[in-house]
Design a protein around this motif. Structure first.
Motif, PDB file in Angstrom:
ATOM      1  N   GLY A  15      23.430  52.091  34.400  1.00 19.53           N
ATOM      2  CA  GLY A  15      22.073  51.898  33.894  1.00 19.53           C
ATOM      3  C   GLY A  15      21.578  50.476  34.036  1.00 19.53           C
ATOM      4  O   GLY A  15      20.379  50.226  34.157  1.00 19.53           O
ATOM      5  N   GLY A  16      22.494  49.542  33.979  1.00 23.40           N
ATOM      6  CA  GLY A  16      22.090  48.163  34.200  1.00 23.40           C
ATOM      7  C   GLY A  16      21.573  47.444  32.963  1.00 23.40           C
ATOM      8  O   GLY A  16      20.747  46.546  33.079  1.00 23.40           O
ATOM      9  N   SER A  17      22.077  47.796  31.784  1.00 21.62           N
ATOM     10  CA  SER A  17      21.586  47.078  30.593  1.00 21.62           C
ATOM     11  C   SER A  17      22.071  45.625  30.608  1.00 21.62           C
ATOM     12  O   SER A  17      21.362  44.728  30.151  1.00 21.62           O
ATOM     13  CB  SER A  17      21.989  47.789  29.304  1.00 21.62           C
ATOM     14  OG  SER A  17      23.380  47.684  29.075  1.00 21.62           O
ATOM     15  N   ASN A  18      23.261  45.367  31.165  1.00 19.24           N
ATOM     16  CA  ASN A  18      23.700  43.970  31.299  1.00 19.24           C
ATOM     17  C   ASN A  18      22.833  43.236  32.322  1.00 19.24           C
ATOM     18  O   ASN A  18      22.498  42.070  32.125  1.00 19.24           O
ATOM     19  CB  ASN A  18      25.177  43.902  31.701  1.00 19.24           C
ATOM     20  CG  ASN A  18      26.088  43.960  30.485  1.00 19.24           C
ATOM     21  OD1 ASN A  18      26.126  43.028  29.691  1.00 19.24           O
ATOM     22  ND2 ASN A  18      26.790  45.078  30.327  1.00 19.24           N
ATOM     23  N   LEU A  19      22.495  43.926  33.387  1.00 15.60           N
ATOM     24  CA  LEU A  19      21.589  43.326  34.376  1.00 15.60           C
ATOM     25  C   LEU A  19      20.286  42.917  33.692  1.00 15.60           C
ATOM     26  O   LEU A  19      19.767  41.824  33.906  1.00 15.60           O
ATOM     27  CB  LEU A  19      21.305  44.338  35.496  1.00 15.60           C
ATOM     28  CG  LEU A  19      20.159  43.972  36.438  1.00 15.60           C
ATOM     29  CD1 LEU A  19      20.484  42.730  37.253  1.00 15.60           C
ATOM     30  CD2 LEU A  19      19.835  45.148  37.373  1.00 15.60           C
ATOM     31  N   ALA A  86      28.614  43.992  36.831  1.00 19.10           N
ATOM     32  CA  ALA A  86      28.114  44.528  35.562  1.00 19.10           C
ATOM     33  C   ALA A  86      28.267  46.047  35.604  1.00 19.10           C
ATOM     34  O   ALA A  86      27.340  46.770  35.949  1.00 19.10           O
ATOM     35  CB  ALA A  86      26.657  44.122  35.346  1.00 19.10           C
ATOM     36  N   GLY A  87      29.483  46.491  35.322  1.00 15.04           N
ATOM     37  CA  GLY A  87      29.731  47.924  35.373  1.00 15.04           C
ATOM     38  C   GLY A  87      29.780  48.426  36.806  1.00 15.04           C
ATOM     39  O   GLY A  87      29.274  49.505  37.104  1.00 15.04           O
ATOM     40  N   TYR A  88      30.371  47.635  37.702  1.00 14.84           N
ATOM     41  CA  TYR A  88      30.468  48.048  39.112  1.00 14.84           C
ATOM     42  C   TYR A  88      31.809  48.728  39.322  1.00 14.84           C
ATOM     43  O   TYR A  88      32.860  48.142  39.054  1.00 14.84           O
ATOM     44  CB  TYR A  88      30.340  46.821  40.012  1.00 14.84           C
ATOM     45  CG  TYR A  88      30.091  47.162  41.466  1.00 14.84           C
ATOM     46  CD1 TYR A  88      28.960  47.876  41.855  1.00 14.84           C
ATOM     47  CD2 TYR A  88      30.979  46.759  42.454  1.00 14.84           C
ATOM     48  CE1 TYR A  88      28.720  48.178  43.180  1.00 14.84           C
ATOM     49  CE2 TYR A  88      30.744  47.051  43.790  1.00 14.84           C
ATOM     50  CZ  TYR A  88      29.611  47.763  44.142  1.00 14.84           C
ATOM     51  OH  TYR A  88      29.374  48.061  45.472  1.00 14.84           O
ATOM     52  N   ASN A 106      33.154  38.996  35.734  1.00 17.40           N
ATOM     53  CA  ASN A 106      33.089  40.403  35.325  1.00 17.40           C
ATOM     54  C   ASN A 106      33.040  40.452  33.809  1.00 17.40           C
ATOM     55  O   ASN A 106      33.529  39.555  33.127  1.00 17.40           O
ATOM     56  CB  ASN A 106      34.329  41.156  35.821  1.00 17.40           C
ATOM     57  CG  ASN A 106      34.276  42.634  35.462  1.00 17.40           C
ATOM     58  OD1 ASN A 106      33.229  43.283  35.580  1.00 17.40           O
ATOM     59  ND2 ASN A 106      35.389  43.192  35.000  1.00 17.40           N
ATOM     60  N   VAL A 107      32.418  41.512  33.289  1.00 17.37           N
ATOM     61  CA  VAL A 107      32.477  41.760  31.844  1.00 17.37           C
ATOM     62  C   VAL A 107      33.221  43.069  31.627  1.00 17.37           C
ATOM     63  O   VAL A 107      32.969  44.068  32.308  1.00 17.37           O
ATOM     64  CB  VAL A 107      31.076  41.775  31.199  1.00 17.37           C
ATOM     65  CG1 VAL A 107      30.200  42.901  31.744  1.00 17.37           C
ATOM     66  CG2 VAL A 107      31.186  41.864  29.675  1.00 17.37           C
ATOM     67  N   HIS A 108      34.172  43.030  30.706  1.00 17.76           N
ATOM     68  CA  HIS A 108      34.974  44.207  30.387  1.00 17.76           C
ATOM     69  C   HIS A 108      34.758  44.513  28.901  1.00 17.76           C
ATOM     70  O   HIS A 108      34.751  43.590  28.091  1.00 17.76           O
ATOM     71  CB  HIS A 108      36.457  43.920  30.673  1.00 17.76           C
ATOM     72  CG  HIS A 108      37.346  45.092  30.418  1.00 17.76           C
ATOM     73  ND1 HIS A 108      37.444  46.145  31.302  1.00 17.76           N
ATOM     74  CD2 HIS A 108      38.151  45.387  29.361  1.00 17.76           C
ATOM     75  CE1 HIS A 108      38.279  47.047  30.793  1.00 17.76           C
ATOM     76  NE2 HIS A 108      38.729  46.611  29.631  1.00 17.76           N
ATOM     77  N   VAL A 177      26.926  43.188  22.091  1.00 16.94           N
ATOM     78  CA  VAL A 177      27.522  41.845  22.119  1.00 16.94           C
ATOM     79  C   VAL A 177      27.644  41.351  23.571  1.00 16.94           C
ATOM     80  O   VAL A 177      27.415  40.180  23.861  1.00 16.94           O
ATOM     81  CB  VAL A 177      28.884  41.834  21.393  1.00 16.94           C
ATOM     82  CG1 VAL A 177      29.512  40.455  21.439  1.00 16.94           C
ATOM     83  CG2 VAL A 177      28.705  42.271  19.945  1.00 16.94           C
ATOM     84  N   GLU A 178      27.978  42.272  24.487  1.00 17.12           N
ATOM     85  CA  GLU A 178      28.033  41.893  25.912  1.00 17.12           C
ATOM     86  C   GLU A 178      26.715  41.254  26.339  1.00 17.12           C
ATOM     87  O   GLU A 178      26.695  40.280  27.092  1.00 17.12           O
ATOM     88  CB  GLU A 178      28.258  43.132  26.796  1.00 17.12           C
ATOM     89  CG  GLU A 178      29.633  43.729  26.689  1.00 17.12           C
ATOM     90  CD  GLU A 178      29.763  44.994  27.537  1.00 17.12           C
ATOM     91  OE1 GLU A 178      29.204  45.064  28.640  1.00 17.12           O
ATOM     92  OE2 GLU A 178      30.444  45.934  27.072  1.00 17.12           O
ATOM     93  N   HIS A 179      25.619  41.826  25.849  1.00 17.65           N
ATOM     94  CA  HIS A 179      24.293  41.351  26.263  1.00 17.65           C
ATOM     95  C   HIS A 179      24.041  39.912  25.850  1.00 17.65           C
ATOM     96  O   HIS A 179      23.171  39.253  26.400  1.00 17.65           O
ATOM     97  CB  HIS A 179      23.200  42.262  25.679  1.00 17.65           C
ATOM     98  CG  HIS A 179      23.270  43.648  26.236  1.00 17.65           C
ATOM     99  ND1 HIS A 179      22.660  44.735  25.633  1.00 17.65           N
ATOM    100  CD2 HIS A 179      23.890  44.133  27.345  1.00 17.65           C
ATOM    101  CE1 HIS A 179      22.910  45.814  26.349  1.00 17.65           C
ATOM    102  NE2 HIS A 179      23.653  45.475  27.385  1.00 17.65           N
TER     103      HIS A 179
HETATM  104  C1  GRF Z   1      29.556  47.720  30.245  1.00 15.71           C
HETATM  105  O1  GRF Z   1      30.143  48.274  29.111  1.00 15.71           O
HETATM  106  C2  GRF Z   1      30.524  46.752  30.876  1.00 15.71           C
HETATM  107  O2  GRF Z   1      31.417  46.177  29.963  1.00 15.71           O
HETATM  108  C3  GRF Z   1      31.296  47.611  31.808  1.00 15.71           C
HETATM  109  O3  GRF Z   1      30.364  48.561  32.272  1.00 15.71           O
HETATM  110  C4  GRF Z   1      29.319  48.734  31.338  1.00 15.71           C
HETATM  111  C5  GRF Z   1      28.023  48.514  32.072  1.00 15.71           C
HETATM  112  O4  GRF Z   1      26.922  48.908  31.321  1.00 15.71           O
HETATM  113  N1  GRF Z   1      31.943  46.814  32.802  1.00 15.71           N
HETATM  114  P1  GRF Z   1      25.435  48.609  31.831  1.00 15.71           P
HETATM  115  O5  GRF Z   1      25.244  49.345  33.140  1.00 15.71           O
HETATM  116  O6  GRF Z   1      25.291  47.133  31.993  1.00 15.71           O
HETATM  117  O7  GRF Z   1      24.543  49.152  30.767  1.00 15.71           O
END
Ligand code: GRF
Length: 225
Positions: A15-19, A86-88, A106-108, A177-179
């Motif tokens: 979905g790209g919410s981190n993007l 970001a969720g790749y 990367n975010v995990h 929190v990632e955001h």
């Molecule tokens: C996030 O939970 C991130 O930690 C993981 O994939 C997910 C991506 O979510 N690597 P989004 O597409 O950014 O909403």
């Protein structure tokens, strides 16, 4: 300033919410932004991440798995200097991992080195956290190395696991929190404030991660009243 800006590619399968959070953060930093969002790549043509990028007039390129080997070429065409995963869900070709050593993040969604590694993504991570009975989880931002989920850790942030949590409720709290954490790390790395040292350790990181957000009360440690 503009000419020295990093050119960031975000690679996302979902979905790209981190993007979105990265885009918003760079926008909020305006002329002080250390990076320009220069490219969004997805292995899934229907990924929300591509739609978001197209809306912002940022080059949005689908890269189906048969074309995965061409990632390096694509990044070069767009003069990319840094990459944020970001969720790749696709494996990053070895030539790209090597070329972007210290410049790919990367975010995990768990506290590495626990609950990481091949096959640990999405809901599975939160399921594993709940099954194990862990009381604390939270996102990890790290440099990408050739070993899955094993690169040097840039930042972590604790999220308490509640006794009534489901994988979905936990995922939502970790994602929120990632955001906050991920865009901060991207800005710090693209600005050169945080880097990967020759000895493989992270340089320039605050002594205590929670200091990262100290100036902003809304970012206080979740356990602080
Ligand atoms: C996030 O939970 C991130 O930690 C993981 O994939 C997910 C991506 O979510 N690597 P989004 O597409 O950014 O909403």
């Amino acid at each position: 300033m503009t000419s020295s800006r990093a050119r960031l590619a975000v690679l996302a399968s979902g979905g790209g919410s981190n993007l979105q959070a990265i885009h918003d953060d760079l926008g909020a930093r305006a002329h002080e932004a250390p990076a320009t969002l220069a490219l969004v790549v997805s292995d899934r043509i229907s990924a929300g991440a591509l739609t978001r990028a197209a809306d912002w007039q940022v080059p949005a390129v689908p890269l189906p798995k048969e074309r995965n080997h061409a990632l390096g070429e694509l990044l070069a065409e767009h003069d990319i200097t840094h990459i944020a995963l970001a969720g790749y869900l696709r494996l990053i070709p070895a030539d790209v991992v090597r070329a972007f050593h210290g410049r790919m993040l990367n975010v995990h969604p768990a506290l590495l080195p626990a609950f990481g590694g091949p096959g640990m993504y999405g809901q599975r991570v939160h399921d594993a956290v709940l099954r194990a009975g862990a009381r604390i989880t939270g996102p990890t931002v790290h440099f990408v190395s050739e070993h899955f989920d094993e690169g040097a850790i840039i930042a972590q942030w604790p999220v308490p696991v509640r006794s009534d949590d489901s994988a979905a409720s936990l995922a939502a709290r970790v994602l929120a929190v990632e955001h906050r954490v991920y865009p901060w790390c991207i800005a710090a790395v693209t600005a050169g404030q945080i880097s990967l040292g020759a000895d493989g350790t992270v340089q320039g990181r605050p002594a205590y991660d929670f200091d990262l957000f100290a100036p902003e009360p809304r970012h206080r440690h979740p356990f602080a009243g």
